[in-house]
Write an enzyme that holds these catalytic residues in place. Structure first.
Site, PDB file in Angstrom:
ATOM      1  N   GLU A 160      31.192  59.093  66.505  1.00  0.00           N
ATOM      2  CA  GLU A 160      31.016  58.482  67.832  1.00  0.00           C
ATOM      3  C   GLU A 160      32.036  58.989  68.859  1.00  0.00           C
ATOM      4  O   GLU A 160      32.603  58.212  69.628  1.00  0.00           O
ATOM      5  CB  GLU A 160      31.068  56.955  67.711  1.00  0.00           C
ATOM      6  CG  GLU A 160      30.052  56.418  66.710  1.00  0.00           C
ATOM      7  CD  GLU A 160      29.934  54.900  66.671  1.00  0.00           C
ATOM      8  OE1 GLU A 160      30.314  54.244  67.651  1.00  0.00           O
ATOM      9  OE2 GLU A 160      29.440  54.381  65.658  1.00  0.00           O
ATOM     10  N   GLU A 206      31.709  48.021  61.333  1.00  0.00           N
ATOM     11  CA  GLU A 206      32.516  47.069  62.127  1.00  0.00           C
ATOM     12  C   GLU A 206      32.610  45.683  61.502  1.00  0.00           C
ATOM     13  O   GLU A 206      32.445  44.670  62.175  1.00  0.00           O
ATOM     14  CB  GLU A 206      31.949  46.994  63.556  1.00  0.00           C
ATOM     15  CG  GLU A 206      31.915  48.340  64.235  1.00  0.00           C
ATOM     16  CD  GLU A 206      31.172  48.347  65.573  1.00  0.00           C
ATOM     17  OE1 GLU A 206      30.842  47.271  66.082  1.00  0.00           O
ATOM     18  OE2 GLU A 206      30.938  49.452  66.104  1.00  0.00           O
TER      19      GLU A 206
HETATM   20  O1  G3I Z   1      15.118  50.234  73.863  1.00  0.00           O
HETATM   21  C1  G3I Z   1      15.363  49.467  75.030  1.00  0.00           C
HETATM   22  C2  G3I Z   1      14.491  49.908  76.139  1.00  0.00           C
HETATM   23  O2  G3I Z   1      13.170  49.682  75.800  1.00  0.00           O
HETATM   24  C3  G3I Z   1      14.892  49.187  77.424  1.00  0.00           C
HETATM   25  O3  G3I Z   1      14.201  49.733  78.491  1.00  0.00           O
HETATM   26  C4  G3I Z   1      16.390  49.339  77.698  1.00  0.00           C
HETATM   27  C5  G3I Z   1      16.847  48.552  78.903  1.00  0.00           C
HETATM   28  O4  G3I Z   1      18.212  48.247  78.834  1.00  0.00           O
HETATM   29  O5  G3I Z   1      17.087  48.881  76.575  1.00  0.00           O
HETATM   30  C6  G3I Z   1      16.791  49.645  75.430  1.00  0.00           C
HETATM   31  O6  G3I Z   1      17.583  49.300  74.351  1.00  0.00           O
HETATM   32  C7  G3I Z   1      18.969  49.564  74.474  1.00  0.00           C
HETATM   33  C8  G3I Z   1      19.326  50.687  73.509  1.00  0.00           C
HETATM   34  O7  G3I Z   1      20.707  50.862  73.496  1.00  0.00           O
HETATM   35  C9  G3I Z   1      18.671  52.017  73.845  1.00  0.00           C
HETATM   36  O8  G3I Z   1      19.109  52.442  75.080  1.00  0.00           O
HETATM   37  C10 G3I Z   1      19.711  48.311  74.135  1.00  0.00           C
HETATM   38  O9  G3I Z   1      19.478  47.351  75.148  1.00  0.00           O
HETATM   39  C11 G3I Z   1      21.174  48.604  74.025  1.00  0.00           C
HETATM   40  O10 G3I Z   1      21.834  47.434  73.526  1.00  0.00           O
HETATM   41  C12 G3I Z   1      21.400  49.723  73.062  1.00  0.00           C
HETATM   42  O11 G3I Z   1      22.762  49.995  73.068  1.00  0.00           O
HETATM   43  C13 G3I Z   1      23.264  50.698  71.962  1.00  0.00           C
HETATM   44  C14 G3I Z   1      24.336  49.872  71.278  1.00  0.00           C
HETATM   45  O12 G3I Z   1      24.964  50.629  70.257  1.00  0.00           O
HETATM   46  C15 G3I Z   1      23.767  48.619  70.673  1.00  0.00           C
HETATM   47  O13 G3I Z   1      22.897  48.934  69.638  1.00  0.00           O
HETATM   48  C16 G3I Z   1      23.844  52.023  72.459  1.00  0.00           C
HETATM   49  O14 G3I Z   1      22.775  52.846  72.911  1.00  0.00           O
HETATM   50  C17 G3I Z   1      24.597  52.721  71.343  1.00  0.00           C
HETATM   51  O15 G3I Z   1      25.272  53.832  71.870  1.00  0.00           O
HETATM   52  C18 G3I Z   1      25.599  51.786  70.742  1.00  0.00           C
HETATM   53  O16 G3I Z   1      26.244  52.444  69.705  1.00  0.00           O
HETATM   54  C19 G3I Z   1      27.271  51.710  69.041  1.00  0.00           C
HETATM   55  C20 G3I Z   1      27.269  52.155  67.600  1.00  0.00           C
HETATM   56  O17 G3I Z   1      25.996  51.950  67.051  1.00  0.00           O
HETATM   57  C21 G3I Z   1      28.331  51.434  66.803  1.00  0.00           C
HETATM   58  N1  G3I Z   1      29.630  51.573  67.409  1.00  0.00           N
HETATM   59  C22 G3I Z   1      29.704  51.210  68.810  1.00  0.00           C
HETATM   60  C23 G3I Z   1      28.664  51.964  69.631  1.00  0.00           C
HETATM   61  C24 G3I Z   1      28.765  51.585  71.076  1.00  0.00           C
HETATM   62  O18 G3I Z   1      28.461  50.239  71.264  1.00  0.00           O
END
Ligand code: G3I
Length: 460
Positions: free
Chosen positions: A373, A266
């Site tokens: 994705e 991105e």
């Molecule tokens: O690990 C913590 C956990 O300890 C806590 O309890 C929880 C509470 O909200 O948060 C957890 O972390 C989250 C993690 O996902 C695991 O669930 C983060 O806050 C959250 O920001 C994270 O979101 C991920 C996001 O990328 C940001 O990294 C999504 O799962 C993931 O599906 C998403 O994937 C992205 C791709 O990498 C790139 N393209 C877009 C796509 C969607 O945003």
């Protein structure tokens, strides 16, 4: 043969058919119009599948065409779209775009000398329910392309996930565990990066044990920035050195075990007038930072496949154009092997034509294609409180279209389709949209295959 010159036998056949028609007409007044045009006899359906069947009927002497009705009710008070008095000039018709596990009815009429007959008898046909269990996503795509799923290391230890990961998929991608913020946990007082390899090691072991490909996601992404880089007070050169050190360490450690990586994720801006997204990488390393990262990766492991990955690629032609220019630039120095189109799409958007056009443009480049994705929103308008049958079937069609488009890519360019999560209630879209209900994946919350799963298989 000249018209008018009819052999004795042909004449005999014609006389017989005329008499038969007359007999049929006068003995079956339910099925025939008063005008005397003979109704066809509808015959049993053939080629019955999940979403289609073939309707068949007999020949009516001198009929110039037939009119077919298909309905979900035997009284034909409504019609399947496109099959209301459909004009056909043969004795069978493939009826497609149907729902599985549904009873359909069809009837035909003949048009003889401009006169339309009455209705034929009605045939009922039940479409199949689903593919047999021994057909899996993995078995159906074997020797064709990888079918991947976004996983978490923690879930590989849960038997219900593990069972489906290994049964259905041939590739895994860490949804979060291989991002920079997960691996790069700090900088020690010698200036060296502190790594946490634990989850990546476990995932790579898991993949090897279960004969799964690993697509790494993602080395550089502005939304997964280690704290230490956010607060980094060193020079720009020191920042760049850390990035090189990081990329080199990851690729060296997993050489030969992780087959491919999203090197940069991105990086292109959504604003049509801006090429590069404004990130710390751009600010610290300059406009050629993407190229630098690909070059670090290539130098660290010349055999790993290097991908660029981005969203909105299927419908934002301007953004796609910018990505394609970048791909051309990277290709000049052989720095890129593949492109990931993130497939965060809706059940009704973008159109099939848009996805096809976007795919054609990337296929024209000398790179592998990854439909990355994949998830299909059905509730972006927030008009559902549960997944309805109608929306579920629309989602199934969508998944089917996406798979059809991918499957039609030349073999040597197909890399993978990766689904972004296993089951509906795990999707990132629910937290992303403040809890709005969504059912975007191939398995439901109870690990059952959805219609969308069947749609994937249907697309192959
Ligand atoms: O690990 C913590 C956990 O300890 C806590 O309890 C929880 C509470 O909200 O948060 C957890 O972390 C989250 C993690 O996902 C695991 O669930 C983060 O806050 C959250 O920001 C994270 O979101 C991920 C996001 O990328 C940001 O990294 C999504 O799962 C993931 O599906 C998403 O994937 C992205 C791709 O990498 C790139 N393209 C877009 C796509 C969607 O945003």
């Amino acid at each position: 043969m000249k018209l008018g010159k009819i052999s004795n036998s042909a004449f005999y056949v014609m006389v017989c058919l005329t008499i038969l028609s007359f007999m049929s007409c006068s003995s079956d007044d339910d099925n025939n119009s008063l005008s005397g045009a003979v109704a066809p006899v509808a015959q049993e359906a053939s080629d019955i599948a999940l979403t289609s069947f073939r309707a068949n009927w007999n020949n009516v002497f001198r009929a110039s065409e037939y009119a077919l009705d298909v309905s979900t009710n035997s009284g034909f008070s409504s019609f399947v779209e496109g099959f209301d008095n459909l004009s056909i000039n043969q004795l069978s018709q493939s009826v497609t775009g149907l729902n599985s596990n549904t009873t359909y009815y069809y009837r035909v009429r003949a048009v003889v000398g401009g006169v339309i007959s009455g209705n034929s008898n009605t045939i009922s046909v039940e479409t199949n329910t689903e593919f047999p269990d021994d057909v899996t996503l993995k078995s159906a795509t074997e020797n064709n392309f990888f079918v991947g799923v976004a996983v978490s290391e923690a879930r590989t230890n849960i038997s219900s996930y593990d069972e489906i990961y290994t049964r259905e998929f041939s590739s895994i991608t860490a949804e979060n565990d291989m991002k920079m913020a997960s691996i790069f946990t700090g900088i020690d007082n010698t200036g060296a990066i502190i790594y946490d390899w634990s989850k990546v090691d476990a995932l790579v072991d898991y993949a090897e044990t279960n004969n799964l490909n690993v697509h790494g996601h993602t080395l550089i992404w502005h939304r997964s920035l280690p704290q230490a880089l956010e607060n980094f007070s060193g020079t720009d050169q020191e920042f760049e050195d850390l990035i090189e050190q990081y990329i080199t360490a990851v690729l060296t450690r997993y050489q030969g075990r992780i087959n491919s990586w999203d090197v940069v994720n991105e990086a292109i801006d959504d604003d049509p007038n801006i090429q590069w997204r404004d990130t710390v990488f751009l600010q610290r390393m300059g406009e050629d930072y993407v190229e630098k990262c690909f070059a670090f990766a290539r130098a660290a492991d010349p055999n790993v496949k290097l991908f660029y990955n981005d969203y909105n690629m299927t419908f934002d032609g301007t953004k796609r154009g910018k990505v394609l220019v970048m791909v051309d630039d990277l290709l000049v120095n052989d720095l890129i092997d593949g492109v990931g189109y993130q497939m965060h799409i809706d059940y009704n958007f973008p159109s099939r034509e848009q996805i096809q056009e976007a795919t054609d443009e990337i296929v024209a480049k000398d790179v592998l294609v990854h439909f990355a994705e994949l998830d299909v929103k059905v509730n972006a308008a927030n008009d559902l409180t549960e997944l309805t049958e109608e929306r579920s079937q629309a989602q199934r069609q969508r998944v089917r279209e996406v798979v059809e488009i991918f499957n039609a890519i030349p073999q040597n360019k197909k890399y993978a389709i990766t689904v972004w999560g296993l089951k509906d209630d795990d999707t990132w879209l629910i937290p992303e949209n403040n809890g709005r209900p969504e059912w975007p994946l191939l398995f439901d919350a109870s690990f059952n295959k959805k219609d969308a799963y069947q749609g994937f298989l249907e697309g192959l």
